[in-house]
Design a protein around this motif. Structure first.
Motif, PDB file in Angstrom:
ATOM      1  N   PHE A  66       0.848  -1.197   0.000  1.00 22.03           N
ATOM      2  CA  PHE A  66       0.000   0.000   0.000  1.00 22.03           C
ATOM      3  C   PHE A  66       0.884   1.247   0.000  1.00 22.03           C
ATOM      4  N   PRO A  67       0.624   2.217  -0.896  1.00 21.12           N
ATOM      5  CA  PRO A  67       1.467   3.416  -0.974  1.00 21.12           C
ATOM      6  C   PRO A  67       1.295   4.305   0.253  1.00 21.12           C
ATOM      7  N   GLU A  68       2.314   5.094   0.561  1.00 19.49           N
ATOM      8  CA  GLU A  68       2.271   5.978   1.725  1.00 19.49           C
ATOM      9  C   GLU A  68       2.041   7.441   1.358  1.00 19.49           C
ATOM     10  N   GLY A  69       2.261   7.808   0.114  1.00 19.03           N
ATOM     11  CA  GLY A  69       2.086   9.200  -0.294  1.00 19.03           C
ATOM     12  C   GLY A  69       0.622   9.576  -0.429  1.00 19.03           C
ATOM     13  N   PHE A  70       0.260  10.767   0.026  1.00 20.39           N
ATOM     14  CA  PHE A  70      -1.137  11.206  -0.003  1.00 20.39           C
ATOM     15  C   PHE A  70      -1.698  11.180  -1.420  1.00 20.39           C
ATOM     16  N   SER A  71      -0.967  11.694  -2.390  1.00 20.50           N
ATOM     17  CA  SER A  71      -1.475  11.764  -3.765  1.00 20.50           C
ATOM     18  C   SER A  71      -1.660  10.375  -4.357  1.00 20.50           C
ATOM     19  N   GLU A  72      -0.757   9.437  -4.027  1.00 22.00           N
ATOM     20  CA  GLU A  72      -0.887   8.067  -4.525  1.00 22.00           C
ATOM     21  C   GLU A  72      -2.099   7.378  -3.899  1.00 22.00           C
ATOM     22  N   ILE A  73      -2.320   7.636  -2.628  1.00 23.74           N
ATOM     23  CA  ILE A  73      -3.484   7.061  -1.942  1.00 23.74           C
ATOM     24  C   ILE A  73      -4.767   7.632  -2.533  1.00 23.74           C
ATOM     25  N   LEU A  74      -4.786   8.933  -2.758  1.00 22.30           N
ATOM     26  CA  LEU A  74      -5.970   9.605  -3.298  1.00 22.30           C
ATOM     27  C   LEU A  74      -6.323   9.093  -4.693  1.00 22.30           C
ATOM     28  N   ALA A  75      -5.336   8.596  -5.427  1.00 21.58           N
ATOM     29  CA  ALA A  75      -5.566   8.126  -6.794  1.00 21.58           C
ATOM     30  C   ALA A  75      -6.215   6.745  -6.843  1.00 21.58           C
ATOM     31  N   LEU A  76      -6.292   6.040  -5.724  1.00 20.53           N
ATOM     32  CA  LEU A  76      -6.861   4.699  -5.707  1.00 20.53           C
ATOM     33  C   LEU A  76      -8.379   4.752  -5.787  1.00 20.53           C
ATOM     34  N   PRO A  77      -9.023   3.735  -6.391  1.00 17.95           N
ATOM     35  CA  PRO A  77     -10.478   3.754  -6.583  1.00 17.95           C
ATOM     36  C   PRO A  77     -11.250   3.883  -5.270  1.00 17.95           C
ATOM     37  N   GLY A  78     -12.216   4.787  -5.253  1.00 17.03           N
ATOM     38  CA  GLY A  78     -13.103   4.915  -4.107  1.00 17.03           C
ATOM     39  C   GLY A  78     -12.528   5.680  -2.928  1.00 17.03           C
ATOM     40  N   ILE A  79     -11.328   6.218  -3.068  1.00 17.03           N
ATOM     41  CA  ILE A  79     -10.714   6.954  -1.961  1.00 17.03           C
ATOM     42  C   ILE A  79     -10.750   8.442  -2.272  1.00 17.03           C
ATOM     43  N   GLY A  80     -11.489   9.184  -1.444  1.00 19.79           N
ATOM     44  CA  GLY A  80     -11.584  10.626  -1.594  1.00 19.79           C
ATOM     45  C   GLY A  80     -10.654  11.343  -0.633  1.00 19.79           C
ATOM     46  N   ARG A  81     -10.829  12.639  -0.548  1.00 15.88           N
ATOM     47  CA  ARG A  81      -9.907  13.465   0.249  1.00 15.88           C
ATOM     48  C   ARG A  81      -9.930  13.081   1.722  1.00 15.88           C
ATOM     49  N   TYR A  82     -11.134  12.831   2.256  1.00 11.14           N
ATOM     50  CA  TYR A  82     -11.222  12.490   3.675  1.00 11.14           C
ATOM     51  C   TYR A  82     -10.544  11.144   3.967  1.00 11.14           C
ATOM     52  N   THR A  83     -10.865  10.111   3.175  1.00  7.43           N
ATOM     53  CA  THR A  83     -10.293   8.793   3.416  1.00  7.43           C
ATOM     54  C   THR A  83      -8.780   8.809   3.228  1.00  7.43           C
ATOM     55  N   ALA A  84      -8.325   9.510   2.208  1.00  5.84           N
ATOM     56  CA  ALA A  84      -6.877   9.610   1.987  1.00  5.84           C
ATOM     57  C   ALA A  84      -6.197  10.304   3.166  1.00  5.84           C
TER      58      ALA A  84
END
Length: 324
Positions: A66-84
């Motif tokens: 699982f990536p640790e960078g905020f932008s990489e996390i935000l790019a995953l399906p179903g993950i918005g700003r709050y979840t990221a």
């Protein structure tokens, strides 16, 4: 699983899910029907599909990690700003802001913010406040502390347990001295949430068609509500709907020999209050043929399939009847 769902509801699903999918790789390889079956009853089924999409991306693009960078996390399906932000701060102790209902309630009361939290300007202000606070928290700790993680979790817990929507426990609040809403008597009026749309009643008829020990079911199309889930043939009633026998014939494309009431299911989807009248129908049709894209399946073949919540309840009603 915790998006839009309470912890007490999630626990049993979480334990069953982790037993079946202990690794990212096992989830990535799973059949979609099995993934949806394990999610059956939790609702908001796009979450399950996005989890599997994410697992496949992690295996293919991130070596299963699982990536640790905020932008990489935000790019995953179903993950918005709050979840990221929640993942970045809680899992990786990064100074990323979070803004859920609990945090919105704390911040609007603490700073006396009267605007609609869903409005563009007020929402931007709340995000800025949340980011500023978690950045301050990151600077307040010493090396090795998990200040960002602890602060964001504490902020959510404060809203969940103390700064509650109704009857907040203000005397227990650790920041009562700084709370503008408490000082100005606005606790009950904040946050200034927009009014919910009124609920709408809808009525459906479902027909459990049986022929030679097989039942007619169909799979919902990709891209729609409850996509890829299974259900019994059904139709929404309108003031101009024909009599029941004619409605059943429309649903099945065949006239049932016998049509008996089975059960009435009531459930809610977003703002819709739905009543589903289910009927059992005996029909003359070869199980080898399909009706309107449906499938004739035995009782045992139905069991592993993921059904929508209302139609799963129909199966439960039918179970004792099958045992006799």
């Amino acid at each position: 699983m915790l998006q839009q769902t309470q912890v007490k509801t999630v626990l049993a699903y979480w334990e069953r899910w982790m037993r079946r999918f202990p690794t990212i790789q096992s989830l990535a390889k799973a059949k979609p029907d099995e993934v949806l079956k394990l999610w059956e009853g939790l609702g908001y089924y796009t979450r399950a599909r996005n989890l599997q999409k994410t697992a496949k991306i992690l295996v293919e693009q991130h070596n299963g990690k699982f990536p640790e960078g905020f932008s990489e996390i935000l790019a995953l399906p179903g993950i918005g700003r709050y979840t990221a932000g929640a993942i970045s701060s809680i899992a990786f102790n990064q100074a990323a802001p979070i803004l859920d209902g609990n945090v919105i309630r704390v911040l609007t009361r603490l700073f006396g913010i009267k605007g609609d939290p869903g409005g563009t300007s007020t929402n931007a202000r709340l995000w800025a406040l949340a980011e500023g606070l978690v950045r301050l928290a990151s600077k307040a700790g010493v090396a090795g502390d998990r200040q960002c993680s602890s602060f964001n979790q504490a902020l959510m817990e404060l809203g969940a347990l103390v700064c509650t929507p109704a009857q907040p426990k203000c005397p227990l609040c650790p920041i009562i001295a700084q709370c503008v809403a408490q000082r100005t008597g606005q606790v009950k009026s904040l946050p200034n949430l927009r009014r919910r749309m009124p609920s709408t009643a809808r009525r459906f008829v479902a027909v459990v068609a049986e022929s030679r020990g097989r039942f007619l079911v169909r799979q919902r199309p990709v891209g729609g509500i409850n996509a890829q889930f299974w259900e019994f043939p059904n139709i929404e009633l309108t003031p101009n709907s024909p009599p029941l026998n004619e409605t059943a014939r429309t649903i099945l494309n065949v006239t049932p020999i016998v049509l008996r009431p089975l059960c009435v299911i009531k459930h809610t989807i977003t703002r819709y209050r739905i009543t589903l009248d289910a009927y059992h129908a005996s029909v003359k049709r070869s199980p080898r043929r399909t009706v309107d894209g449906g499938h004739w399946l035995t009782w045992d073949e139905l069991q592993p399939l993921p059904f929508t919540s209302a139609h799963r309840k129909i199966l439960k009603v039918m179970a004792p009847m099958r045992a006799r």
